[in-house]
Write a protein that holds these residues in place. Structure first.
Motif, mmCIF file in Angstrom:
data_model
loop_
_atom_site.group_PDB
_atom_site.id
_atom_site.type_symbol
_atom_site.label_atom_id
_atom_site.label_comp_id
_atom_site.label_asym_id
_atom_site.label_seq_id
_atom_site.Cartn_x
_atom_site.Cartn_y
_atom_site.Cartn_z
ATOM 1 N N PRO A 1 -4.690 80.514 -50.621
ATOM 2 C CA PRO A 1 -5.446 81.526 -49.668
ATOM 3 C C PRO A 1 -6.488 80.844 -48.865
ATOM 4 C CG PRO A 1 -5.399 82.133 -52.281
ATOM 5 C CD PRO A 1 -4.810 80.605 -52.005
ATOM 6 N N ASN A 2 -6.652 81.537 -47.642
ATOM 7 C CA ASN A 2 -7.638 81.254 -46.658
ATOM 8 C C ASN A 2 -7.103 79.805 -46.056
ATOM 9 O OD1 ASN A 2 -9.405 83.478 -46.628
ATOM 10 N ND2 ASN A 2 -10.430 82.503 -48.583
ATOM 11 N N ALA A 3 -5.972 79.453 -46.197
ATOM 12 C CA ALA A 3 -5.800 78.049 -45.483
ATOM 13 C C ALA A 3 -5.494 78.636 -44.014
ATOM 14 C CB ALA A 3 -4.435 77.657 -46.279
ATOM 15 N N GLY A 4 -4.738 79.795 -43.800
ATOM 16 C CA GLY A 4 -4.689 80.311 -42.451
ATOM 17 C C GLY A 4 -3.051 80.700 -42.247
ATOM 18 N N LYS A 5 -2.439 80.787 -43.580
ATOM 19 C CA LYS A 5 -1.074 81.284 -43.369
ATOM 20 C C LYS A 5 -0.856 82.501 -42.531
ATOM 21 C CE LYS A 5 -0.887 81.603 -47.973
ATOM 22 N NZ LYS A 5 -2.136 81.519 -48.228
ATOM 23 N N SER A 6 -1.629 83.737 -42.719
ATOM 24 C CA SER A 6 -1.456 84.933 -42.003
ATOM 25 C C SER A 6 -1.651 84.436 -40.419
ATOM 26 C CB SER A 6 -2.338 85.787 -42.440
ATOM 27 O OG SER A 6 -2.119 86.205 -43.822
ATOM 28 N N SER A 7 -2.745 83.729 -40.346
ATOM 29 C CA SER A 7 -3.100 83.378 -38.903
ATOM 30 C C SER A 7 -1.758 82.676 -38.370
ATOM 31 C CB SER A 7 -4.430 82.677 -38.697
ATOM 32 O OG SER A 7 -5.425 83.047 -39.527
ATOM 33 N N LEU A 8 -1.227 81.756 -38.844
ATOM 34 C CA LEU A 8 -0.112 80.811 -38.396
ATOM 35 C C LEU A 8 1.048 81.924 -38.115
ATOM 36 C CD1 LEU A 8 1.479 78.475 -37.623
ATOM 37 C CD2 LEU A 8 1.784 77.999 -39.937
#
Ligand code: GDP
Ligand code: ZN
Length: 460
Positions: free
Chosen positions: A228-235
């Motif tokens: 979580p918060n690694a940036g999956k959705s952003s990617l």
């Protein structure tokens, strides 16, 4: 091979929903009789002419009025008598038309049944039938063009060509075996080796073209993993960009919350977000998760997104160790993994491919840095080039068959080279021919046909 059913089938041929025109299609020996029962008694239908008529149910109640077209077999889509009733495109009235046909003795068609009958009646081969389905499902212009090629027989032609060459070679080899005293001379005169080599090259070429066709149709599937918060959705959002065009689903599956398809320069890119893979008491969600896992097992690549401010240089050498708890099973599936070091803007990593580490890229999903390099890398990983086209569309089953044919031929070439073993070579050639003929359906197991046609929609 199964014989065509001889009952008369009916289905709505146009898309569900409302439209100006809606078409109900009948096929089978009683198609004309069933359609005529809905029309005034005086109506006679000339073949391949449009007639205007009213349509009534068994009680004489008017359902609709519209055009009727009669295509007598065998020169029809299915090879049987076909009648099309073209009414107005309302779901309720089209359903009434279908019900009226059923009351007159027709049966509701199963998915793909019209196409299957066309195949069984030799109106087209399997790749052409699949081309129709692919054309209807095409999510990009390039995919649609390739599907039209298949529909028109470009793929069948290529495969039939290989089979033709293969048969010539087999005749020669079998003859050699029949005359054992000359067998060695026959096989070592260079002709067999030369022809076999040509055939191997030609098969490899068709395979390469089919791979392109398959990429245009099915694209590549990426699993996006990470904490979580690694940036999956952003990617995900960054890759999707303005591209809200949703491309086709993989045949036979329905869309669900965990999966999204975007386009990468005309190639469908199927993304599976592991964030949704949590345990859930909800039955529908469980089904979605089960399907996501099925898709994951078939995925081309895992993108492991990590927050680059939290990784140590030592960890870069063992990227799958960076998979978060709960997603560890991913590393046991044997799917290639790419490490995406996100938030490069914070860690100061140079965006793009990390030259010291294979399959490692730094990006900033939030700011867009390194994304072009990532896109380029992804395309390269499956051998896709922008603006790519293919003369025909292809499916995984076609690729497997072509790969099998190619391996058999290569194996045969080794048998010939090492032992001049005619019998063994003949066996490999037989295997290759069988694999190729499975593509066009000349040779096919009944369950294969069932699997292919049941993935079509009703009315096709
Ligand atoms: P997910 O839980 O893996 O889907 O992570 P999100 O995409 O929701 O991102 C988590 C947080 O990190 C959000 O506040 C994002 O704005 C932030 N973030 C994502 N990518 C970057 C990046 O490249 N740079 C910076 N500075 N922040 C980022
Ligand atoms: Zn998220």
């Amino acid at each position: 091979m199964t014989q065509p059913d001889t009952d008369t089938i009916v289905a709505i041929a146009t898309a569900p929903g409302r439209g100006g025109v809606g078409i109900v299609r009948l096929s089978g020996p009683r198609a004309l009789a069933v359609a005529s029962a809905l029309m005034p008694a005086s109506r006679t239908l000339a073949p391949r002419h449009a007639h205007f008529s009213s349509f009534r149910d068994a009680e004489g109640q008017l359902i609709d009025e519209g055009l009727v077209l009669y295509f007598p077999g065998p020169k029809s889509f299915t090879g049987e008598d076909v009648v099309e009733l073209q009414g107005h495109g309302g779901p309720v009235l089209l359903d009434q038309l279908v019900q009226a046909c059923i009351r007159q003795g027709a049966r509701q068609a199963r998915p793909g049944e019209f196409s299957m009958r066309a195949f069984l009646n030799d109106r087209m081969d399997l790749t052409q039938a699949e081309g129709i389905a692919d054309l209807i499902d095409a999510g990009t212009v390039a995919a649609a063009r390739a599907a039209v090629g298949s529909l028109r027989g470009a793929f069948s032609d290529a495969v039939n060509n290989l089979v033709e060459q293969l048969i010539q070679l087999r005749i020669y080899v079998e003859a050699a075996i029949d005359f054992p005293e000359e067998e060695i001379d026959f096989l070592s005169d260079g002709k067999v080796a030369g022809d076999l080599n040509d055939l191997i090259h030609a098969t490899a070429e068709v395979l390469a073209t089919a791979r392109r066709g398959s990429l245009l149709r099915e694209g590549m599937t990426l699993v996006i993993a990470g904490r979580p918060n690694a940036g999956k959705s952003s990617l995900l959002n960054a890759l999707a960009g303005n591209d809200v065009a949703i491309v086709t689903d993989i045949a036979g599956t329905t869309r669900d919350v965990l999966r999204e398809t975007i386009q990468l320069d005309g190639m469908p890119l199927n993304l599976i977000d592991t964030a949704g893979l949590r345990e859930s008491p909800d039955v529908v969600e469980q089904e979605g998760i089960r399907r996501a896992w099925q898709a994951i097992e078939q995925a081309d690549r895992i993108l492991l997104v990590v927050d680059s401010t939290t990784v140590t240089p030592a960890q870069l050498d063992q990227p799958d160790q960076l998979l978060p708890e709960g997603q560890r099973t991913l590393s046991s599936l044997g799917i290639p993994l790419t490490l995406v070091l996100n938030k490069a803007d914070l860690s100061g990593l140079p965006p793009g491919i990390q030259t010291n580490h294979p399959d490692t890229l730094a990006i900033s999903a939030a700011h867009g840095n390194g994304l072009d390099a990532l896109r380029e890398y992804l395309k390269q990983s499956v051998g896709f080039h922008s603006g790519e086209s293919s003369p025909f569309s292809a499916r995984r089953r076609h690729l497997s068959a072509l790969e099998l044919a190619l391996t058999s031929l290569q194996h045969g070439a080794r048998q010939l080279g090492d032992h001049a073993a005619g019998e063994l070579l003949a066996e490999d050639l037989r295997g290759a021919q069988r694999a190729l003929e499975e593509i066009t359906g000349v040779f096919s197991a009944d369950d294969l046909l069932g699997r292919i046609f049941s993935s079509f929609c009703i009315g096709k």
